[in-house]
Structures are given as C-alpha cells and as structure tokens.
Design a protein around this motif. Structure first.
Motif, PDB file in Angstrom:
ATOM      1  N   ILE A 108       0.868  -1.175   0.000  1.00 61.24           N
ATOM      2  CA  ILE A 108       0.000   0.000   0.000  1.00 61.24           C
ATOM      3  C   ILE A 108       0.903   1.223   0.000  1.00 61.24           C
ATOM      4  O   ILE A 108       1.771   1.353   0.870  1.00 61.24           O
ATOM      5  N   SER A 109       0.701   2.121  -0.958  1.00 64.91           N
ATOM      6  CA  SER A 109       1.590   3.269  -1.127  1.00 64.91           C
ATOM      7  C   SER A 109       0.813   4.573  -1.160  1.00 64.91           C
ATOM      8  O   SER A 109      -0.370   4.614  -1.525  1.00 64.91           O
ATOM      9  N   ILE A 110       1.509   5.663  -0.791  1.00 63.86           N
ATOM     10  CA  ILE A 110       0.936   7.006  -0.888  1.00 63.86           C
ATOM     11  C   ILE A 110       1.016   7.514  -2.320  1.00 63.86           C
ATOM     12  O   ILE A 110       0.084   8.116  -2.841  1.00 63.86           O
ATOM     13  N   ASN A 111       2.166   7.271  -2.962  1.00 62.83           N
ATOM     14  CA  ASN A 111       2.397   7.784  -4.310  1.00 62.83           C
ATOM     15  C   ASN A 111       3.282   6.797  -5.070  1.00 62.83           C
ATOM     16  O   ASN A 111       3.586   5.710  -4.563  1.00 62.83           O
ATOM     17  N   GLU A 112       3.689   7.174  -6.272  1.00 60.30           N
ATOM     18  CA  GLU A 112       4.498   6.286  -7.099  1.00 60.30           C
ATOM     19  C   GLU A 112       5.966   6.673  -7.109  1.00 60.30           C
ATOM     20  O   GLU A 112       6.744   6.194  -7.942  1.00 60.30           O
ATOM     21  N   GLN A 113       6.379   7.505  -6.159  1.00 59.83           N
ATOM     22  CA  GLN A 113       7.774   7.890  -6.082  1.00 59.83           C
ATOM     23  C   GLN A 113       8.611   6.769  -5.449  1.00 59.83           C
ATOM     24  O   GLN A 113       8.092   5.754  -4.977  1.00 59.83           O
ATOM     25  N   GLU A 114       9.909   6.975  -5.434  1.00 59.83           N
ATOM     26  CA  GLU A 114      10.811   6.010  -4.813  1.00 59.83           C
ATOM     27  C   GLU A 114      10.468   5.864  -3.324  1.00 59.83           C
ATOM     28  O   GLU A 114      10.233   6.850  -2.632  1.00 59.83           O
ATOM     29  N   SER A 115      10.443   4.642  -2.851  1.00 59.64           N
ATOM     30  CA  SER A 115      10.103   4.391  -1.447  1.00 59.64           C
ATOM     31  C   SER A 115      11.333   4.558  -0.562  1.00 59.64           C
ATOM     32  O   SER A 115      12.367   3.922  -0.789  1.00 59.64           O
ATOM     33  N   LYS A 116      11.211   5.392   0.442  1.00 60.44           N
ATOM     34  CA  LYS A 116      12.293   5.604   1.397  1.00 60.44           C
ATOM     35  C   LYS A 116      12.009   4.915   2.732  1.00 60.44           C
ATOM     36  O   LYS A 116      12.929   4.514   3.450  1.00 60.44           O
ATOM     37  N   LEU A 117      10.715   4.790   3.060  1.00 65.98           N
ATOM     38  CA  LEU A 117      10.305   4.163   4.321  1.00 65.98           C
ATOM     39  C   LEU A 117       9.385   2.996   4.043  1.00 65.98           C
ATOM     40  O   LEU A 117       8.426   3.113   3.260  1.00 65.98           O
ATOM     41  N   GLY A 118       9.672   1.872   4.678  1.00 64.04           N
ATOM     42  CA  GLY A 118       8.795   0.711   4.613  1.00 64.04           C
ATOM     43  C   GLY A 118       8.227   0.420   5.999  1.00 64.04           C
ATOM     44  O   GLY A 118       8.944   0.466   7.001  1.00 64.04           O
ATOM     45  N   ILE A 119       6.932   0.150   6.045  1.00 62.47           N
ATOM     46  CA  ILE A 119       6.267  -0.245   7.285  1.00 62.47           C
ATOM     47  C   ILE A 119       5.746  -1.657   7.068  1.00 62.47           C
ATOM     48  O   ILE A 119       4.950  -1.895   6.153  1.00 62.47           O
ATOM     49  N   LEU A 120       6.203  -2.579   7.878  1.00 61.83           N
ATOM     50  CA  LEU A 120       6.007  -3.996   7.611  1.00 61.83           C
ATOM     51  C   LEU A 120       5.078  -4.615   8.646  1.00 61.83           C
ATOM     52  O   LEU A 120       5.432  -4.764   9.816  1.00 61.83           O
TER      53      LEU A 120
END
Length: 470
Positions: free
Chosen positions: A71-83
């Motif tokens: 689940i993502s906020i936007n389509e930019q590069e992901s810097k933070l992952g919540i697992l």
C-alpha cells in the motif's frame, strides 16, 4: 503538523475503528494451501479486505500473488517501509467476547488480531492516508508492506523479497514503544523418543497438549489407567496449589481417568506472564504413584529438564544472560505421548546475543540423552541488533517523545518480528509501554486511543523521513 494530525484522526475516529473491526472479523489463521491462496483461504481473505480498505482510502495497492500486499501514498521512490501482517494465531479458548467480532468495552477493542497485527496495520494505513489527505508534500513514498504468514514461518516475506527490495528505512508496528532495536535469537526445535510399552498398572495411556510452538500452551490432557478418580483428585488439588494449573478430572470407567489441565496461554517470548499447562500436567503425572517403566522415566526426565515455572532454562543448563538483550527464556510448547511407545515435543527458547549452538544445543543434548530422548539439532536463529544511535532510530525516538511526552529509549525483546533479518530494521509501537495486550492469548485487545495516537506518530515519521525537507 501535530494539531492537523490530531484533528484528522478526531474526524476519522469512527471509520478507523470500523476498519479494524472489518479485519478482525476475518478468521485469518493459516490453512491448507489452495490455488492462488498459498496460506489458505483465511489469510488471502484478510489480505483482500486490507487492500480493499486501502483503495477506499485512496491509496495505491498491489497484490503479490496473495503472499504480500503493498500500500503506497504515491508512485515515487520508497524511502520508508512499514512492515505488518494480517494473519493470526488460532483463537484458543476461554474468551470473554467473540474473538472475531471486535467488541468494544471501556475504550478497548477485543478480538484476535486486534493488537497482532490487524489494528497496527490499520494504524499504519491511516498514517499514509492522513499524509495524503492533508496534502503534505513528499519527496519520497512510504510503502506499507502487508504479509500473510508472519505467525507461521514468514514464507510470505521470503517470497516478496524475491520480487522487490525493502526501502532503506523499515520498521514494523508489531510490538511496543519506544523502539525495539534488539530482538533475541530463537531455538525452535523438537525432541523425540521411542520406548518399550508397559502393561503394568497404574500407567499413563496418553498425554497431549499445545497447538503452536510460539504459544505457551493453555491446555493439555492425559489419560491414566489403573487409578480411581478420588485418589488422583487429592494429588491434583495439591499440584494446583503448587503450579496454578487447574485440573478437570473425568471418570471414563474401568479405572480410566481423563485429566484436563487448564493454564493460561501467552506468547512464548514472555512465558513468565502465562501458566504452562503441559509442564503443570507433567508435574501432576509424575506425582502419581505410577508403576516404573521406560516411558515413565522419560516423563520424569522431561519434568527435571523443563520443570514448571522454570522460565529461564536453569534446570536445562541454559540460564544465559547478557546486558544488552537480557535472559534466555524457555517455553515447552507442544507434547504428545502414547502407550504404544512414542513421545515427541517441541520447545521455543528465545536466546540473548551471547547464545551460540555450543552453549545451548551442546548443553541440552546430553541432558535429554541421559533419559533416552533425542534432541533434533537445528532451528537456531541468530539475534537481531540495530544500533540505537542510528539517525533512523533517533528520528523515531524524537517523534515518539514529541507525541507522548514520554522518554524515548531503545529496548530488547524476546519476540521475533518481521524485521529480524532486515538490516537496520526496528520494531516501533504501537502498544504503549507497560500494556499487556494479551497477544496470542484469549481476550487479546487494543486500547483504541493508544492506537490512534500511534497512527499520528507514524504519520509524523512519514513526514520527517519522506517530506520535502527530509
């Protein structure tokens, strides 16, 4: 920012609660694999419900073959992952409320998965939604990674990591605040033995107990042949006083007595908070005047090595401890014994940083062997340690302090989380310090206001790490 987030969650409180309840209503215990459902129908259904909720909140989703969803906020590069994860352990028994209804009483929601880990998944999801809805500019994406096999081996994460890499910063909302940067290692293995059956009376006909290796067994049962119920009852009363385990006895006729041991279930990483029904039952069995036999000697040996209330493996010679990660813990998880001449069991030991195979397996193996019991080698998991002075950890602690007014610090736990094998990963909330939410036990719960607060903390962390000024 803090005031904006507080207002957002005030306005979305009811939908937040209802979305947790929607997930809790799905019984997502691992089942038989089916086409397109690698962990059975329940986990797949819970993942679908999770992704449906995310889409309703305007977030971007992707399903990785029902192993993992993102689940993502936007389509930019992901810097933070919540697992997080939406599979759960079995419900067990003795619930005050229906474990799959999400009943709310005095500000608490009760249900399997409320704290482990469906409530936290919704908290993380709403953090993403809040940042998006408030129009906070971001330079990077935050990705919520939702698994379906955390409780049974983490094959879901293994699969996901063949498809994508984790972002540079990762935390799991599957524990407690402030920051857990050390997770003990674990020994999850088994032992077994064969013995010559005996027909001498009185004797044990069968014993069985436990249902999952990482759960303190809440119940166990045995059948005794050749004794009368009143004679067992007198001894059982004394053992209840000694152990805290209650015993229900039933006369089956022909000098056969069924014994049900009732303890208190709990998480294997904190066995001192529960009452182990298996070790309590073995204490009773070994207090009965049974005829000597090879099998009976093995049962006595197991009680000597894993005595009731020996939470730290002292009798087994495993009382290890270090300053950073604390004491080794021991949970006798699953056991079966039959009169045909076979016994087998499993245990779950959470081990500190100083533990090695040499000071655990090499110590326990000969202790079991002296009773004719074979230890199965293997299942040693190394501890996980992320430095507490890393910029990522310091950011988490600072935000936690800002939103709670409490002192932020790093702590070690016995439980293993999703980040155990992810370099630099930590566990971060959502349970506030000192609260036992009874995860893996009956009457598991969350405090709703605390979960809302955790979601605000997560939203602020997203802004700190992924915002335009990060």
């Amino acid at each position: 920012m803090k005031e904006k987030l507080e207002q957002y969650f005030f306005e979305h409180r009811e939908s937040f609660i209802e979305h947790i309840r929607r997930l809790v209503r799905v019984r997502s215990v691992k089942g038989e694999p089916k086409e397109g459902m690698p962990f059975g129908e329940g986990p797949a259904a819970a993942l679908k419900e999770t992704l449906d909720i995310a889409e309703e909140l305007g977030l971007l989703t992707k399903n990785f073959d029902n192993y993992v969803g993102t689940i993502s906020i936007n389509e930019q590069e992901s810097k933070l992952g919540i697992l997080g994860h939406v599979d759960v352990v079995g419900e067990g028994k003795n619930w005050t409320y229906d474990p799959y209804e999400g009943v709310i009483v005095d500000g608490k929601m009760y249900g399997r998965g409320t704290s482990d880990d469906k409530g936290p998944v919704i908290a993380a999801m709403y953090a993403l939604a809040a940042v998006k809805d408030l129009g906070i500019p971001l330079s990077y994406n935050t990705k919520l990674i939702v698994g379906t096999d955390e409780e049974s081996g983490m094959a879901d994460l293994d699969y996901y990591l063949t498809k994508e890499k984790t972002p540079p910063y990762v935390f799991t909302p599957d524990a407690e605040f402030p920051v857990i940067n050390i997770e003990k290692g674990a020994i999850r293995t088994s032992f077994d033995a064969s013995f010559t059956p005996s027909e001498e009376l009185p004797r044990v006909r069968s014993i069985r107990g436990g249902y999952k290796v990482n759960v303190v067994p809440p119940e166990a049962e045995a059948e005794i042949v050749g004794m009368l119920l009143p004679d067992i009852s007198e001894i059982a009363h004394r053992i209840t006083v000694e152990t805290g385990v209650n015993f229900e006895l039933r006369d089956m006729g022909q000098q056969l007595v069924h014994i049900k041991a009732i303890g208190v279930g709990g998480h294997a990483s904190i066995p001192e908070t529960a009452i182990n029904a298996i070790t309590g039952l073995l204490t009773l069995v070994n207090a009965l005047p049974l005829q000597p036999s090879e099998g009976h000697r093995m049962l006595q040996g197991l009680s000597d090595i894993f005595p009731h209330n020996d939470y730290y493996g002292k009798a087994a010679g495993l009382d290890l401890e270090d300053k950073e990660s604390g004491k080794l813990t021991m949970n006798f998880s699953i056991f079966s014994y039959n009169a045909e001449g076979h016994l087998e069991g499993q245990f779950d030991s959470r081990v500190p940083i100083c533990a090695t195979e040499a000071n655990t397996f090499d110590v326990l193996e000969p202790k079991l062997a002296q009773y004719g019991i074979r230890l199965v080698r293997g299942g040693f998991e190394k501890p996980h340690h992320t430095p507490g002075d890393s910029p990522f950890v310091q950011t988490l602690l600072r935000v936690y302090e800002e939103y709670t007014g409490l002192k932020g610090e790093c702590i070690a736990i016995g439980g293993g989380t999703y980040v155990h094998d992810i370099e630099g990963g930590v566990a971060f909330g959502p349970t506030m310090p000192g609260i036992d939410t009874r995860m893996h036990s009956n009457d598991e719960f969350i405090i709703i206001d605390d979960m809302l607060k955790a979601s605000q903390i997560y939203a602020q962390v997203i802004v700190e790490l992924c915002g335009t000024q990060s």
